[in-house]
Design a protein around this motif. Structure first.
Motif, PDB file in Angstrom:
ATOM      1  N   CYS A 163     -55.645  41.955 -46.332  1.00  0.00           N
ATOM      2  CA  CYS A 163     -55.961  41.071 -47.461  1.00  0.00           C
ATOM      3  C   CYS A 163     -57.452  40.739 -47.499  1.00  0.00           C
ATOM      4  O   CYS A 163     -58.048  40.426 -46.478  1.00  0.00           O
ATOM      5  N   ARG A 164     -58.008  40.774 -48.704  1.00  0.00           N
ATOM      6  CA  ARG A 164     -59.395  40.356 -48.899  1.00  0.00           C
ATOM      7  C   ARG A 164     -59.500  39.225 -49.925  1.00  0.00           C
ATOM      8  O   ARG A 164     -60.601  38.787 -50.236  1.00  0.00           O
ATOM      9  N   CYS A 165     -58.335  38.796 -50.454  1.00  0.00           N
ATOM     10  CA  CYS A 165     -58.384  37.723 -51.454  1.00  0.00           C
ATOM     11  C   CYS A 165     -58.092  36.348 -50.845  1.00  0.00           C
ATOM     12  O   CYS A 165     -58.241  35.343 -51.500  1.00  0.00           O
ATOM     13  N   TRP A 166     -57.639  36.321 -49.619  1.00  0.00           N
ATOM     14  CA  TRP A 166     -57.344  35.081 -48.883  1.00  0.00           C
ATOM     15  C   TRP A 166     -56.172  34.330 -49.496  1.00  0.00           C
ATOM     16  O   TRP A 166     -56.039  33.126 -49.321  1.00  0.00           O
ATOM     17  N   ARG A 167     -55.299  34.996 -50.222  1.00  0.00           N
ATOM     18  CA  ARG A 167     -54.148  34.322 -50.824  1.00  0.00           C
ATOM     19  C   ARG A 167     -52.829  34.792 -50.221  1.00  0.00           C
ATOM     20  O   ARG A 167     -51.781  34.269 -50.566  1.00  0.00           O
TER      21      ARG A 167
ATOM     22  N   CYS B 158     -52.129  42.137 -46.482  1.00  0.00           N
ATOM     23  CA  CYS B 158     -51.920  41.956 -47.917  1.00  0.00           C
ATOM     24  C   CYS B 158     -50.427  41.859 -48.210  1.00  0.00           C
ATOM     25  O   CYS B 158     -49.640  42.640 -47.690  1.00  0.00           O
ATOM     26  N   ASP B 159     -50.034  40.873 -49.031  1.00  0.00           N
ATOM     27  CA  ASP B 159     -48.648  40.787 -49.487  1.00  0.00           C
ATOM     28  C   ASP B 159     -48.545  40.921 -51.005  1.00  0.00           C
ATOM     29  O   ASP B 159     -47.505  40.617 -51.581  1.00  0.00           O
ATOM     30  N   GLY B 160     -49.614  41.340 -51.640  1.00  0.00           N
ATOM     31  CA  GLY B 160     -49.615  41.527 -53.088  1.00  0.00           C
ATOM     32  C   GLY B 160     -50.049  40.291 -53.866  1.00  0.00           C
ATOM     33  O   GLY B 160     -50.113  40.322 -55.093  1.00  0.00           O
ATOM     34  N   ALA B 161     -50.356  39.196 -53.186  1.00  0.00           N
ATOM     35  CA  ALA B 161     -50.743  37.955 -53.857  1.00  0.00           C
ATOM     36  C   ALA B 161     -52.019  38.116 -54.685  1.00  0.00           C
ATOM     37  O   ALA B 161     -52.274  37.327 -55.600  1.00  0.00           O
ATOM     38  N   HIS B 162     -52.807  39.129 -54.393  1.00  0.00           N
ATOM     39  CA  HIS B 162     -54.048  39.344 -55.155  1.00  0.00           C
ATOM     40  C   HIS B 162     -53.763  39.608 -56.632  1.00  0.00           C
ATOM     41  O   HIS B 162     -54.579  39.286 -57.491  1.00  0.00           O
TER      42      HIS B 162
ATOM     43  N   GLY C 272     -58.936  43.103 -54.311  1.00  0.00           N
ATOM     44  CA  GLY C 272     -57.809  43.870 -53.789  1.00  0.00           C
ATOM     45  C   GLY C 272     -57.969  44.075 -52.297  1.00  0.00           C
ATOM     46  O   GLY C 272     -58.957  43.660 -51.699  1.00  0.00           O
ATOM     47  N   PRO C 273     -56.992  44.721 -51.682  1.00  0.00           N
ATOM     48  CA  PRO C 273     -56.981  44.855 -50.227  1.00  0.00           C
ATOM     49  C   PRO C 273     -57.913  45.938 -49.689  1.00  0.00           C
ATOM     50  O   PRO C 273     -58.396  46.783 -50.428  1.00  0.00           O
TER      51      PRO C 273
END
Ligand code: FES
Length: 76
Positions: free
Chosen positions: A40-44, A51-55, A67-68
């Protein structure tokens, strides 16, 4: 959008992850990463640092385009 003074363009990226830590950092050994890892690079992400797709939701809500980081292992 209007920005003024000291707040111009300055805001926190991390809103929820390990807020009791002075700095959030992770380390991985390449040998422990399988054929593919998505970070993850969005910190959400609820699975941070993965990454769990929260971006997707973040981008839709904010107009952002983050995006990741995807790491893939080549060949055998
Ligand atoms: Fe943060 Fe995918 S959830 S980059």
């Amino acid at each position: 959008r209007f920005f003024s003074g000291k707040s111009c363009g300055k805001s926190k990226v991390n809103h929820a992850i390990s807020k009791d830590s002075a700095k959030v950092a992770h380390s991985f050994d390449m040998e422990d990463i399988g054929t593919k890892a998505v970070f993850c690079r969005c910190w959400r992400s609820k699975k941070f640092p993965y990454c769990d797709g929260a971006h997707t939701k973040h981008n839709e809500e904010t107009g952002d385009n983050v995006g990741p980081l995807i790491i893939k292992r080549k060949g055998p």
